[in-house]
Design a protein around this motif. Sequence first.
Motif, PDB file in Angstrom:
ATOM      1  N   ASP A  14       0.494  -1.758   0.127  1.00 56.27           N
ATOM      2  CA  ASP A  14      -0.538  -0.001   0.234  1.00 56.27           C
ATOM      3  C   ASP A  14       0.980   1.261   0.081  1.00 56.27           C
ATOM      4  OD1 ASP A  14      -2.508   1.867   0.798  1.00 56.27           O
ATOM      5  OD2 ASP A  14      -2.142   0.918   2.059  1.00 56.27           O
ATOM      6  N   SER A  15       1.411   1.279  -0.833  1.00 59.07           N
ATOM      7  CA  SER A  15       2.314   2.909  -1.231  1.00 59.07           C
ATOM      8  C   SER A  15       1.187   3.934  -0.929  1.00 59.07           C
ATOM      9  CB  SER A  15       2.563   3.326  -3.161  1.00 59.07           C
ATOM     10  OG  SER A  15       3.617   3.851  -2.593  1.00 59.07           O
ATOM     11  N   VAL A  58      -6.682   2.865   0.027  1.00 57.12           N
ATOM     12  CA  VAL A  58      -5.706   2.498   1.174  1.00 57.12           C
ATOM     13  C   VAL A  58      -6.276   1.282   1.841  1.00 57.12           C
ATOM     14  CG1 VAL A  58      -5.307   5.397   0.874  1.00 57.12           C
ATOM     15  CG2 VAL A  58      -7.027   4.545   2.445  1.00 57.12           C
ATOM     16  N   ARG A  59      -5.080   1.049   2.361  1.00 59.92           N
ATOM     17  CA  ARG A  59      -6.181  -0.290   3.085  1.00 59.92           C
ATOM     18  C   ARG A  59      -6.215   0.360   4.434  1.00 59.92           C
ATOM     19  NH1 ARG A  59      -4.200  -4.977   0.327  1.00 59.92           N
ATOM     20  NH2 ARG A  59      -3.590  -4.142  -2.202  1.00 59.92           N
ATOM     21  N   THR A  60      -7.188  -0.415   5.018  1.00 59.47           N
ATOM     22  CA  THR A  60      -7.330   0.031   6.642  1.00 59.47           C
ATOM     23  C   THR A  60      -6.053  -0.403   7.295  1.00 59.47           C
ATOM     24  OG1 THR A  60      -9.600  -0.021   6.159  1.00 59.47           O
ATOM     25  CG2 THR A  60      -8.731  -0.648   8.185  1.00 59.47           C
ATOM     26  N   GLU A  61      -5.541  -1.451   6.933  1.00 55.28           N
ATOM     27  CA  GLU A  61      -4.740  -1.767   7.567  1.00 55.28           C
ATOM     28  C   GLU A  61      -3.038  -0.998   7.867  1.00 55.28           C
ATOM     29  OE1 GLU A  61      -7.431  -5.153   6.123  1.00 55.28           O
ATOM     30  OE2 GLU A  61      -6.052  -3.497   5.719  1.00 55.28           O
ATOM     31  N   THR A  62      -3.054  -0.605   7.484  1.00 55.15           N
ATOM     32  CA  THR A  62      -2.001   0.134   7.074  1.00 55.15           C
ATOM     33  C   THR A  62      -1.875   1.414   8.303  1.00 55.15           C
ATOM     34  OG1 THR A  62      -2.257  -0.188   4.059  1.00 55.15           O
ATOM     35  CG2 THR A  62      -0.174   2.379   5.227  1.00 55.15           C
ATOM     36  N   PHE A  63      -3.351   2.011   8.439  1.00 54.94           N
ATOM     37  CA  PHE A  63      -4.042   2.865   9.039  1.00 54.94           C
ATOM     38  C   PHE A  63      -4.070   2.610  10.270  1.00 54.94           C
ATOM     39  CE2 PHE A  63      -4.323   4.412   4.969  1.00 54.94           C
ATOM     40  CZ  PHE A  63      -4.313   5.699   4.984  1.00 54.94           C
ATOM     41  N   PHE A  64      -4.241   1.611  10.835  1.00 57.14           N
ATOM     42  CA  PHE A  64      -4.800   0.125  11.974  1.00 57.14           C
ATOM     43  C   PHE A  64      -4.093  -0.731  12.141  1.00 57.14           C
ATOM     44  CE2 PHE A  64      -8.001   3.259  10.557  1.00 57.14           C
ATOM     45  CZ  PHE A  64      -8.699   4.193  11.510  1.00 57.14           C
ATOM     46  N   GLY A  65      -3.943  -1.592  11.632  1.00 55.13           N
ATOM     47  CA  GLY A  65      -3.234  -2.930  11.470  1.00 55.13           C
ATOM     48  C   GLY A  65      -3.505  -3.204  11.631  1.00 55.13           C
ATOM     49  N   ASN A  66      -4.133  -4.994  11.820  1.00 58.39           N
ATOM     50  CA  ASN A  66      -4.743  -5.849  11.716  1.00 58.39           C
ATOM     51  C   ASN A  66      -4.600  -6.697  12.481  1.00 58.39           C
ATOM     52  OD1 ASN A  66      -3.526  -7.899  10.232  1.00 58.39           O
ATOM     53  ND2 ASN A  66      -3.883  -6.903   8.060  1.00 58.39           N
ATOM     54  N   SER A 114       2.160  -7.160  11.320  1.00 58.17           N
ATOM     55  CA  SER A 114       0.541  -7.046  10.641  1.00 58.17           C
ATOM     56  C   SER A 114       0.094  -5.621  11.140  1.00 58.17           C
ATOM     57  CB  SER A 114      -0.417  -7.937  10.868  1.00 58.17           C
ATOM     58  OG  SER A 114      -0.787  -7.523  12.342  1.00 58.17           O
ATOM     59  N   LEU A 115       0.670  -4.939  12.005  1.00 55.12           N
ATOM     60  CA  LEU A 115       0.660  -3.800  12.576  1.00 55.12           C
ATOM     61  C   LEU A 115       2.048  -2.980  11.373  1.00 55.12           C
ATOM     62  CD1 LEU A 115       0.444  -4.004  16.699  1.00 55.12           C
ATOM     63  CD2 LEU A 115      -1.392  -2.793  14.745  1.00 55.12           C
ATOM     64  N   GLU A 116       1.660  -1.283  11.043  1.00 62.25           N
ATOM     65  CA  GLU A 116       1.998  -0.911  10.192  1.00 62.25           C
ATOM     66  C   GLU A 116       3.087   0.667  10.478  1.00 62.25           C
ATOM     67  OE1 GLU A 116       3.564  -2.154   8.304  1.00 62.25           O
ATOM     68  OE2 GLU A 116       2.871  -4.203   8.086  1.00 62.25           O
ATOM     69  N   SER A 117       4.143   0.644  10.673  1.00 61.68           N
ATOM     70  CA  SER A 117       4.396   1.641  11.989  1.00 61.68           C
ATOM     71  C   SER A 117       4.091   3.187  10.992  1.00 61.68           C
ATOM     72  CB  SER A 117       6.513   0.768  11.255  1.00 61.68           C
ATOM     73  OG  SER A 117       6.791   2.561  12.491  1.00 61.68           O
ATOM     74  N   CYS A 118       3.876   2.720  10.403  1.00 58.87           N
ATOM     75  CA  CYS A 118       3.464   4.879   9.358  1.00 58.87           C
ATOM     76  C   CYS A 118       2.426   4.644  10.108  1.00 58.87           C
ATOM     77  CB  CYS A 118       3.835   3.969   7.477  1.00 58.87           C
ATOM     78  SG  CYS A 118       2.393   3.355   6.878  1.00 58.87           S
ATOM     79  N   GLY A 119       1.612   4.215  10.186  1.00 57.83           N
ATOM     80  CA  GLY A 119      -0.374   4.195  10.797  1.00 57.83           C
ATOM     81  C   GLY A 119      -0.627   5.190  12.016  1.00 57.83           C
ATOM     82  N   VAL A 120      -1.046   4.476  12.750  1.00 59.79           N
ATOM     83  CA  VAL A 120      -1.090   4.926  14.349  1.00 59.79           C
ATOM     84  C   VAL A 120       0.485   5.335  14.689  1.00 59.79           C
ATOM     85  CG1 VAL A 120      -1.547   2.113  15.382  1.00 59.79           C
ATOM     86  CG2 VAL A 120      -2.464   4.345  16.409  1.00 59.79           C
ATOM     87  N   ALA A 121       1.067   4.006  14.827  1.00 59.33           N
ATOM     88  CA  ALA A 121       2.201   4.187  15.103  1.00 59.33           C
ATOM     89  C   ALA A 121       3.333   6.080  15.082  1.00 59.33           C
ATOM     90  CB  ALA A 121       3.644   3.391  15.478  1.00 59.33           C
ATOM     91  N   ASP A 122       3.247   6.378  14.060  1.00 55.61           N
ATOM     92  CA  ASP A 122       3.995   7.256  13.333  1.00 55.61           C
ATOM     93  C   ASP A 122       2.595   8.798  14.357  1.00 55.61           C
ATOM     94  OD1 ASP A 122       5.353   9.168  12.388  1.00 55.61           O
ATOM     95  OD2 ASP A 122       4.940   8.961  10.286  1.00 55.61           O
ATOM     96  N   LEU A 123       1.692   8.372  13.750  1.00 56.52           N
ATOM     97  CA  LEU A 123       0.979   9.425  14.352  1.00 56.52           C
ATOM     98  C   LEU A 123       0.900  10.037  15.723  1.00 56.52           C
ATOM     99  CD1 LEU A 123      -1.849  11.467  13.795  1.00 56.52           C
ATOM    100  CD2 LEU A 123      -3.127   9.444  14.068  1.00 56.52           C
ATOM    101  N   ILE A 124       0.873   8.572  16.927  1.00 56.34           N
ATOM    102  CA  ILE A 124       1.207   8.506  18.165  1.00 56.34           C
ATOM    103  C   ILE A 124       2.888   9.457  18.591  1.00 56.34           C
ATOM    104  CG2 ILE A 124       2.125   7.301  20.263  1.00 56.34           C
ATOM    105  CD1 ILE A 124      -0.466   5.723  19.443  1.00 56.34           C
TER     106      ILE A 124
END
Length: 389
Positions: free
Chosen positions: A219-220, A273-281, A299-309
């Motif tokens: 998911d680029s 975009v894939r929901t998983e990229t943001f939230f993980g699955n 399954s938990l992408e660093s670019c999503g919620v982790a970077d936001l936090i």
Amino acid sequence: MAPHKVSIIGSGNWGSAIAKIVGHNARQHSDMFEEEVRMWVFEEQVDGKNLTDIINEKHENVKYLPGTQLPDNVVAIPDLTKACEGADLLIFVLPHQVSVLSGLSLSHNGPIADPIQTQFVGKVCGDLKGKIGANARAISLIKGLAFHDNNISLFTDEIEHSLGIPTAALSGANIADEVAQEKFCETTIGSKTIEEDGDIWFKVSLFNAPYFRVNVIADSVGVQICGALKNVIAVGAGFCDGLQYGNNTKAAVIRRGLLEMRKFGKAFFEGGVRTETFFGNDRGHDIDIYFASNSLLASLESCGVADLITTCLGGRNRKVSEKFVTAGKSIEELEEQMLNGQKLQGTTTAKEVYDFLSVRGKTEDFPLMTCVYRIIYCGDSPEMIAKDE
Ligand code: NAD
Ligand code: 13P
């Protein structure tokens, strides 16, 4: 296969931190890479000397990443074309846009100074056009989106179209100073062609380090939407801190922000975009993840919620926006005073996103990002960040 020749385009806070990893890996894997890694430095004077000369003598970027030793095979070059000559792996790590002071604009306490926005990825690509080999590949570490005439595009697409080379994206919870100090973190590479990009950017270990763990996913678009929009939400988090609203309010801003980020990606990018990229699955090793440092965590992408936090807790966007509330100065003035040449991305992205939504009549669908824009650019009260009208 001949060893890859790597060039880094950019040498700011993140550019220098990534140069440390890339330089080290290039030296470690001499069968895969030429030892010398060239880094294009936008030349400037520091204490009467060229920054490039200082970097090449001291092996430290004293302005943008002071206190971190760079490997001596990283060579600073002020001429962009020379820095990229013969390179087959190009790492783009530039601010997506900068905003500098001129006449008059707003702080939340009234008119202050008028910023001028400059976007320089286009200029860099223009200068490199026709000078990059057809077999080269690029990766963008830029956290921002490209806007032209109120249309939106990804920097990977901009680079691909301009230079005619495939381009992946790397983004994650990666505050540069912490990465430079080798504090453990993760990152995500997003690619349209994960087999090839996985081989080049992951398997040969250009980025991986024991303290910098890489996943590669398909998911680029999602990777880049996350990187750009989390900066806007972090501005909102900074307002909360300036108002001393506490952790619950900041968590609400983060939660709402994450939903708006995903909604934006789904609404405006063909194929979405894939929901998983943001939230993980919770599916374990996802079929779209080609390589992962640790399959249990894949399954938990660093670019999503982790970077936001991490950006909402410790980033520059948060820090300057907190001060915006308490100091009554414009963002541009504070950026100049607080960041010593480093650049904010969230405030300019807030404006770009607002303009884009505005011409489509969609600002009300993205109330948090619209609120951030209005507080910075229209003089709305920062308290609006936590008011449901
Ligand atoms: P930075 O904020 O330190 O920006 C300063 C850089 O911009 C300097 O290298 C400066 O020379 C350059 N610059 C100034 N004017 C220029 C011009 N006219 N043309 C070209 N370059 C010019 O840069 P950074 O932190 O390396 O950020 C680059 C990208 O990486 C951004 O998109 C950012 O969001 C992203 N990023 C940053 C971090 C971080 O913690 N710093 C982490 C992850 C991603
Ligand atoms: P700031 O630009 O707000 O410092 O965020 C850095 C970042 O992208 C961390 O992943």
